[in-house]
Design an enzyme around this catalytic site. Structure first.
Site, PDB file in Angstrom:
ATOM      1  N   CYS A 156      11.492  -9.341  43.418  1.00 37.44           N
ATOM      2  CA  CYS A 156      11.783 -10.517  42.583  1.00 37.44           C
ATOM      3  C   CYS A 156      12.101 -11.747  43.427  1.00 37.44           C
ATOM      4  O   CYS A 156      12.216 -12.852  42.892  1.00 37.44           O
ATOM      5  CB  CYS A 156      12.927 -10.212  41.625  1.00 37.44           C
ATOM      6  SG  CYS A 156      12.609  -8.763  40.619  1.00 37.44           S
TER       7      CYS A 156
ATOM      8  N   HIS B 234      15.618 -16.675  39.265  1.00 41.39           N
ATOM      9  CA  HIS B 234      14.799 -15.548  38.822  1.00 41.39           C
ATOM     10  C   HIS B 234      15.316 -15.109  37.455  1.00 41.39           C
ATOM     11  O   HIS B 234      16.521 -14.914  37.258  1.00 41.39           O
ATOM     12  CB  HIS B 234      14.899 -14.419  39.855  1.00 41.39           C
ATOM     13  CG  HIS B 234      14.402 -13.115  39.331  1.00 41.39           C
ATOM     14  ND1 HIS B 234      13.168 -12.984  38.737  1.00 41.39           N
ATOM     15  CD2 HIS B 234      14.986 -11.888  39.289  1.00 41.39           C
ATOM     16  CE1 HIS B 234      13.018 -11.722  38.364  1.00 41.39           C
ATOM     17  NE2 HIS B 234      14.088 -11.042  38.682  1.00 41.39           N
TER      18      HIS B 234
ATOM     19  N   ASN C 219      11.866 -10.063  32.314  1.00 39.89           N
ATOM     20  CA  ASN C 219      11.891 -10.215  33.771  1.00 39.89           C
ATOM     21  C   ASN C 219      10.479  -9.947  34.306  1.00 39.89           C
ATOM     22  O   ASN C 219      10.019  -8.809  34.293  1.00 39.89           O
ATOM     23  CB  ASN C 219      12.908  -9.211  34.339  1.00 39.89           C
ATOM     24  CG  ASN C 219      12.938  -9.174  35.855  1.00 39.89           C
ATOM     25  OD1 ASN C 219      12.064  -9.714  36.520  1.00 39.89           O
ATOM     26  ND2 ASN C 219      13.956  -8.515  36.391  1.00 39.89           N
TER      27      ASN C 219
HETATM   28  N1  ACO Z   1      19.844   0.133  24.364  1.00 36.11           N
HETATM   29  C1  ACO Z   1      20.961   0.709  23.923  1.00 36.11           C
HETATM   30  N2  ACO Z   1      21.898   1.225  24.746  1.00 36.11           N
HETATM   31  C2  ACO Z   1      21.665   1.146  26.065  1.00 36.11           C
HETATM   32  C3  ACO Z   1      20.512   0.549  26.597  1.00 36.11           C
HETATM   33  C4  ACO Z   1      19.573   0.033  25.686  1.00 36.11           C
HETATM   34  N3  ACO Z   1      18.432  -0.558  26.078  1.00 36.11           N
HETATM   35  N4  ACO Z   1      20.569   0.607  27.941  1.00 36.11           N
HETATM   36  C5  ACO Z   1      21.713   1.226  28.264  1.00 36.11           C
HETATM   37  N5  ACO Z   1      22.384   1.552  27.127  1.00 36.11           N
HETATM   38  C6  ACO Z   1      23.653   2.214  27.005  1.00 36.11           C
HETATM   39  C7  ACO Z   1      23.923   3.152  28.147  1.00 36.11           C
HETATM   40  O1  ACO Z   1      23.324   4.413  27.929  1.00 36.11           O
HETATM   41  C8  ACO Z   1      25.424   3.201  28.150  1.00 36.11           C
HETATM   42  O2  ACO Z   1      25.837   4.108  27.138  1.00 36.11           O
HETATM   43  P1  ACO Z   1      26.981   5.178  27.456  1.00 36.11           P
HETATM   44  O3  ACO Z   1      28.183   4.351  27.794  1.00 36.11           O
HETATM   45  O4  ACO Z   1      27.051   5.913  26.190  1.00 36.11           O
HETATM   46  O5  ACO Z   1      26.458   5.966  28.616  1.00 36.11           O
HETATM   47  C9  ACO Z   1      25.830   1.816  27.715  1.00 36.11           C
HETATM   48  O6  ACO Z   1      24.682   1.246  27.055  1.00 36.11           O
HETATM   49  C10 ACO Z   1      26.211   0.918  28.860  1.00 36.11           C
HETATM   50  O7  ACO Z   1      25.241   1.062  29.890  1.00 36.11           O
HETATM   51  P2  ACO Z   1      25.262   0.167  31.173  1.00 36.11           P
HETATM   52  O8  ACO Z   1      24.137   0.536  32.091  1.00 36.11           O
HETATM   53  O9  ACO Z   1      26.662   0.187  31.721  1.00 36.11           O
HETATM   54  O10 ACO Z   1      24.967  -1.248  30.526  1.00 36.11           O
HETATM   55  P3  ACO Z   1      25.321  -2.656  31.062  1.00 36.11           P
HETATM   56  O11 ACO Z   1      26.275  -3.325  30.165  1.00 36.11           O
HETATM   57  O12 ACO Z   1      25.593  -2.640  32.532  1.00 36.11           O
HETATM   58  O13 ACO Z   1      23.925  -3.412  30.863  1.00 36.11           O
HETATM   59  C11 ACO Z   1      22.077  -4.092  32.189  1.00 36.11           C
HETATM   60  C12 ACO Z   1      22.766  -2.922  31.502  1.00 36.11           C
HETATM   61  C13 ACO Z   1      21.650  -5.092  31.124  1.00 36.11           C
HETATM   62  C14 ACO Z   1      20.822  -3.594  32.920  1.00 36.11           C
HETATM   63  C15 ACO Z   1      23.088  -4.715  33.167  1.00 36.11           C
HETATM   64  O14 ACO Z   1      23.613  -3.744  34.029  1.00 36.11           O
HETATM   65  C16 ACO Z   1      22.520  -5.792  33.980  1.00 36.11           C
HETATM   66  O15 ACO Z   1      22.346  -6.903  33.508  1.00 36.11           O
HETATM   67  N6  ACO Z   1      22.229  -5.516  35.254  1.00 36.11           N
HETATM   68  C17 ACO Z   1      21.613  -6.498  36.108  1.00 36.11           C
HETATM   69  C18 ACO Z   1      20.410  -5.931  36.627  1.00 36.11           C
HETATM   70  C19 ACO Z   1      19.169  -6.618  36.184  1.00 36.11           C
HETATM   71  O16 ACO Z   1      19.136  -7.633  35.509  1.00 36.11           O
HETATM   72  N7  ACO Z   1      18.089  -6.025  36.617  1.00 36.11           N
HETATM   73  C20 ACO Z   1      16.833  -6.521  36.311  1.00 36.11           C
HETATM   74  C21 ACO Z   1      15.885  -6.057  37.360  1.00 36.11           C
HETATM   75  S1  ACO Z   1      16.453  -6.344  38.911  1.00 36.11           S
HETATM   76  C22 ACO Z   1      16.165  -7.872  39.330  1.00 36.11           C
HETATM   77  O17 ACO Z   1      15.259  -8.470  38.859  1.00 36.11           O
HETATM   78  C23 ACO Z   1      17.054  -8.408  40.219  1.00 36.11           C
END
Ligand code: ACO
Length: 338
Positions: free
Chosen positions: A117, A260, A290
Site C-alpha cells: 500500500c 492511503h 482499500n
Molecule cells: N463483521 C462483523 N464482525 C467482525 C468483522 C466483520 N466484518 N470482522 C471482525 N469482526 C468481529 C471479530 O470476529 C471480533 O469478534 P469477537 O470479539 O467475537 O472475536 C470483533 O469483531 C472485533 O474484531 P477486531 O479484529 O478486534 O476488530 P477491530 O475493531 O480491530 O476492527 C479492523 C477490525 C477494521 C480491521 C481494524 O483492526 C482496523 O482498522 N485495522 C487497521 C488495519 C487496516 O485498515 N488494514 C487494511 C489493510 S492494511 C493497509 O492497507 C495498511
C-alpha cells in the site's frame, strides 16, 4: 529538499479507473457473517469494485494511464519511464512492459515496483530520482492492484476491506525554481512483516533423489488488524512531519491530507494527531474500499477532476502497509507557479 537550482518535478496529469462491478456491504453480508452497520462504523467503507474472473491488471492500469496522459498532454511516445506500483501483477515477471506496449510508449523503459500500500509513494520517490538526476523528462507512475484475487472470501476480518482499482500520474522535469516535489521520507521495518502478508507457500516436489524444489502458490492475505492500526496511527503522523520538515513547511501550510485509503478511523486519527481539520482530508474509501497501491492516485484524480485540488495546492500524501512499509511525499499539484 526542494531544488532551488537544477531540475525540479511537476505533476501534470492524473487518471484513474475501477472495474465495472460494485459489491456493497449488504451483498457482502450474504457471503460472510457481517453487516453494513459493522463495516461502515469500523471502516467507513460502503462498497468496493471487483475485477471479474476475466479482468486484468494490465487493462485497468492501461486505462488509468491513458486518462492521465490525456490530462497531461504528453503523448505516450514521449514517455521515458513507466513505473507500475503493484503487488498483484498479472505476471510475476512484471506487467509494466505490457502496459508500455498497449500505450505505444515506444521509447520508455517500464518496470514493476512492489511496496504494497506504500507502492505509489515509493514509486513517486523512485521516479523523482531519475528526473532529478537528469536521466528522464517524462515519467508515468501507475498504482494499480487487484487484491480481490488474493483475499480470503471466507475471512470476514479482511474480505470487507479491499477493492480493486488503478490510478496514475504524469511527472515531468521542470526548472528547479518551480520544483513541486517539496520533500519526502520513505521507511520500512521487516521485523513486523508478519502483521500483513500475502506469502508464497512452497509444496515440496522431488525431481530426482536428493533434489527437491518448492512449487506452491500464494496464500490469501493474512492481517493482524489491530497491530496494523497501531502501526499506522503512530508511524504515519511521524513520517508526514519528517517530510514536512524536509519541505520547510508546517502542517498549517498543508491544503490536503491524502492518505492511503485503508480505514476512515486511521484517516481521522492521523488528521487529529497532525491537527489538520477534517475538511482538508481527502477520503473516498466509502466508494472503493482499500485499493492498495491505487488508493492515493485514485483519490487524487477524483479530487482533481472535481476541482477540489487546484494548481499550487500543497498535498501531504502518505502510504503505509505491508512490509511493513510507510512513507510520505509533500508536493504541489499542477504545472503553473502558485
Ligand atoms: N463483521 C462483523 N464482525 C467482525 C468483522 C466483520 N466484518 N470482522 C471482525 N469482526 C468481529 C471479530 O470476529 C471480533 O469478534 P469477537 O470479539 O467475537 O472475536 C470483533 O469483531 C472485533 O474484531 P477486531 O479484529 O478486534 O476488530 P477491530 O475493531 O480491530 O476492527 C479492523 C477490525 C477494521 C480491521 C481494524 O483492526 C482496523 O482498522 N485495522 C487497521 C488495519 C487496516 O485498515 N488494514 C487494511 C489493510 S492494511 C493497509 O492497507 C495498511
Amino acid at each position: 529538499m526542494s531544488q532551488q537550482s537544477g531540475i525540479g518535478i511537476a505533476f501534470i496529469g492524473s487518471g484513474s479507473t475501477v472495474p465495472e462491478v460494485a459489491l456493497d456491504n449488504q451483498a457482502l453480508s450474504q457471503i460472510v457473517e457481517t453487516s453494513d452497520e459493522w463495516i461502515t462504523s469500523r471502516t467507513g467503507i460502503r462498497q468496493r469494485y471487483l475485477s471479474g474472473a476475466d479482468g486484468s491488471l494490465r487493462a485497468i492500469a492501461t486505462q488509468a494511464a491513458q486518462n492521465a496522459l490525456e490530462m497531461s498532454g504528453v503523448p505516450a511516445a514521449e514517455l521515458d519511464l513507466i513505473i507500475l506500483a503493484t503487488s498483484t501483477s498479472d505476471d510475476l515477471f512484471g506487467t509494466a512492459s505490457q502496459i508500455q506496449s498497449d500505450l505505444g510508449a515506444v521509447k520508455a523503459v517500464a518496470f514493476d515496483l512492489t511496496a504494497a500500500c506504500s507502492g505509489f509513494v515509493f514509486g513517486m520517490v523512485t521516479a523523482a530520482q531519475f528526473i532529478r538526476a537528469g536521466t528522464y523528462q517524462n515519467v508515468l507512475l501507475i498504482g494499480a492492484d487487484i487484491l480481490s484475487r488474493w483475499v480470503d472470501w471466507t475471512d470476514r476480518r479482511t474480505c470487507v476491506l479491499f477493492g480493486d482499482g488503478a490510478g496514475a500520474v504524469v511527472m515531468q522535469a521542470c526548472e528547479g525554481a518551480s520544483d513541486r516535489l517539496l520533500g519526502f521520507e520513505i521507511r520500512s521495518d521487516g521485523s513486523q512483516n508478519d502483521c500483513l502478508t500475502l506469502a508464497y507457500q512452497a509444496e515440496p516436489r522431488a525431481l530426482i533423489n536428493g533434489v527437491t524444489v518448492g512449487q506452491g502458490t500464494y496464500q490469501p492475505i493474512a492481517m493482524n488488524g489491530q497491530e496494523v492500526y497501531r502501526f499506522a496511527i503512530k508511524r504515519v503522523p511521524e513520517v508526514i512531519e519528517k517530510a514536512l520538515h524536509r519541505a520547510h513547511r508546517t502542517t498549517d501550510q498543508v491544503d490536503w491530507l491524502l492518505l492511503h485509503q485503508a480505514n476512515q478511523r486511521i484517516l481521522d486519527a492521523v488528521a487529529q494527531r497532525l491537527g489538520i481539520p477534517n475538511e482538508k482530508v481527502i477520503s473516498n474509501m466509502a466508494n472503493y474500499g482499500n485499493t492498495s497501491a491505487a488508493s492515493i492516485p485514485l483519490a487524487l484524480d477524483e479530487a482533481v477532476r472535481q476541482g477540489r485540488v487546484q494548481a499550487g495546492d500543497v498535498i501531504a500524501a502518505s502510504g503505509f502497509g505491508a512490509g511493513l512499509t510507510w512513507g510520505a511525499a509533500i508536493f504541489q499539484w499542477g504545472k503553473s507557479a502558485p
